[in-house]
Design a protein around this motif. Structure first.
Motif, PDB file in Angstrom:
ATOM      1  N   TYR A 166      40.904 -19.658  -7.102  1.00 48.90           N
ATOM      2  CA  TYR A 166      40.858 -21.039  -7.785  1.00 48.90           C
ATOM      3  C   TYR A 166      39.963 -22.062  -6.927  1.00 48.90           C
ATOM      4  O   TYR A 166      39.764 -22.955  -7.571  1.00 48.90           O
ATOM      5  N   ILE A 172      45.705 -25.979 -13.013  1.00 46.62           N
ATOM      6  CA  ILE A 172      45.287 -24.953 -13.927  1.00 46.62           C
ATOM      7  C   ILE A 172      45.779 -23.580 -13.123  1.00 46.62           C
ATOM      8  O   ILE A 172      46.322 -22.739 -13.956  1.00 46.62           O
ATOM      9  N   ASP A 191      48.295 -21.076 -15.439  1.00 48.59           N
ATOM     10  CA  ASP A 191      48.327 -19.426 -15.731  1.00 48.59           C
ATOM     11  C   ASP A 191      49.447 -19.064 -15.436  1.00 48.59           C
ATOM     12  O   ASP A 191      49.696 -17.925 -15.967  1.00 48.59           O
TER      13      ASP A 191
END
Length: 539
Positions: free
Chosen positions: A18, A33, A37
């Motif tokens: 990431y 994010i 996930d």
């Protein structure tokens, strides 16, 4: 050891996947994010940023070593949000996806319990775009998930203490301001009262000065008027003395003249009456004998002449006698016969009759002692030119007129006596002896026993009466002839130790009643003297 290593490797791998820009740290969006996930839907960006504040050293970035703790914090929030959403929906009974501000506060306070921070809630309320509007879950979800810490609680406590101190300070300042304003208003009120008092004192002083000046002017006018009247009365008395002198001379002259002129009128009148009677008898005898008409005519002419002669002598007798009723009868008979006034006896008789009528009217007016009637009678004397023949009676009438006018002036002064002046007499608690004695004398003349006036409070009660029993009205209506002699003598003794000026210096009101009482006593003494004189004449 191998498990920890594998966990670290996994986290590093995840972190690197990431960290797309290779900075060696993840931003809040990258963390959101990543968590999204891992957990379907994840949490909101504000929740991510709040989680980073709890875990990360650099609140805006996450280091690799902080990732695990951060994900645990975010998971905590994720699962709490699920529960809170369900509880929110229970409160949102109308299914508007919002609840009231009061309900939101209750919700947050219930979740945080005793660690609820009023300060943070007030900050939230102030930060809202529309204060007081309904609250969505998104607005309070971060606040619900935040864990209060001691620092926040300490800060709240300190702020509350600060606010309390600030409030106390403001209250103290407000109290001081109120006290200052109150003191200022009190000072202003006292200043205004002092100014009003000074103004009132000045007004009263000026009013008193004006009243004193007015009283002095009035007193001077009264004294000037008294002096003018006194001079006029003295001049009138002097004129009347001259008239009395002339009257005596005139009476002496008239007496001598009448002695000479009417010396034998009674004998002549009697002779004329005898002749008339004799002629009438002759005429009656002639009628009986049937004498000639010519002789009868002569006797009738002679009878008329004798009658006229008798009437003339009778008028002279009436003039000499100066008897009112005899004059009136003979004047009427004289006029009835239409005799010519050859000797001017008719004119003289009428003048004497007028003099006697005017004199009787004057004496009657003096007996009645009515001011208006006495003035009318005196004017009648002057109108008919009888001042010389009635000089003595006119002198006595003028003396009485002076006293009656004085009584009338005193009554007028009593009538004009101000209620404040009467109140001033009544207001004495321990009156000066002169005031007490004057009022005692006054009430003695008004019919009260002296024992009723021994105590000043009794006098105050008598002075304070109103209506028909008021002091002013009783004094005005009091007549000297109705006052018994004994109380009048006692009243005179009470007043005898003082003069008018002495009384006036102590009390203007008492001076008025002193003058009234003195005048009433003087008038009563004059009436008594007249009665005694009349008794002597009757004897």
């Amino acid at each position: 050891m191998g498990g920890l290593l594998d966990e670290r490797v996994v986290l590093e791998t995840i972190f690197n996947n990431y960290d797309t820009d290779g900075k060696g740290s993840l931003s809040p969006i990258q963390i959101q994010i990543l968590h999204g996930d891992l957990r379907m839907g994840g949490i909101s960006l504000p929740q991510v940023m709040e989680s980073m504040k709890y875990v990360c050293v650099h609140r805006s970035n996450c280091e690799p070593s902080e990732l695990y703790a951060l994900l645990q914090e975010m998971d905590r929030r994720f699962f709490l949000i699920q529960d809170f959403r369900w509880e929110f929906s229970m409160i949102d009974v109308q299914h508007k996806d919002t609840i009231s501000q009061e309900e939101a506060r209750w919700f947050v306070q219930t979740v945080h319990g005793r660690h609820f921070s009023k300060r943070k809630w007030e900050e939230f309320v102030r930060s809202r775009p529309i204060p007081g509007s309904s609250v969505a879950f998104a607005e309070i979800e971060v606040m619900l998930c935040n864990i209060p810490n001691r620092m926040d609680l300490q800060t709240d406590k300190m702020e509350e203490e600060h606010e309390r101190e600030d409030r106390l300070r403001r209250e103290r300042l407000a109290e001081e301001e109120v006290a200052r304003l109150k003191k200022k208003r009190e000072e202003e009120r006292r200043r205004l009262e002092e100014e009003q008092k000074r103004g009132e004192d000045l007004r009263r002083k000026r009013q008193l000065e004006d009243e004193v000046l007015h009283d002095r002017q009035k007193e001077k006018q009264r004294q000037d008027e008294e002096e003018r009247r006194r001079r006029e009365e003295e001049e009138e008395l002097e004129r009347l003395r001259e008239l009395e002198k002339k009257q005596r001379e005139e009476e002496e002259r008239r007496r001598k003249e009448e002695e000479e002129l009417y010396k034998d009128v009674e004998k002549l009148a009697k002779d004329a009456e005898e002749k008339e009677k004799k002629t009438k008898e002759e005429l009656d005898d002639l009628k009986k004998k049937g004498g000639s008409e010519e002789e009868a005519k002569r006797l009738r002419k002679k009878l008329q002449d004798e009658r006229h002669k008798k009437l003339r002598y009778n008028l002279k007798v009436a003039i000499k006698s100066r008897d009112r009723y005899q004059l009136d009868y003979n004047i009427t008979e004289f006029k009835k016969e239409k005799l010519e006034d050859t000797d001017m006896d008719l004119a003289k008789a009428e003048k004497i009759l007028k003099e006697l009528i005017v004199r009787d009217d004057l004496k009657r007016a003096m007996t009645k002692r009515e001011l208006e009637e006495l003035e009318k009678a005196i004017n009648a004397v002057k109108k008919h030119g009888l001042e010389v023949p009635l000089a003595k009676e006119l002198g006595e009438a003028n003396k009485l007129l002076t006293r009656l006018r004085r009584l009338e002036r005193i009554r007028h002064e009593i009538l004009e006596l101000k209620q404040a002046t009467v109140a001033e007499i009544r207001s004495y608690q321990n009156p000066p002896p002169v005031v007490h004695k004057v009022m005692t004398a006054t009430f003695l003349l008004l019919g009260h026993a002296e024992k009723d006036t021994k105590v000043w409070k009794s006098v105050q009660a008598l002075v304070g009466k109103t209506g028909k029993e008021s002091l002013k009205r009783r004094c005005i209506e009091c007549k000297p002839e109705n006052i018994p002699l004994a109380p009048a003598k006692r009243a005179k003794a009470l007043l005898g130790g003082f003069d008018l000026e002495e009384v006036r210096d102590v009390s203007a009101g008492a001076a008025t009643f002193y003058v009234w009482a003195s005048a009433m006593i003087e008038e009563l003494e004059d009436l008594t003297a007249q009665k005694e004189e009349a008794k002597k004449k009757d004897v």
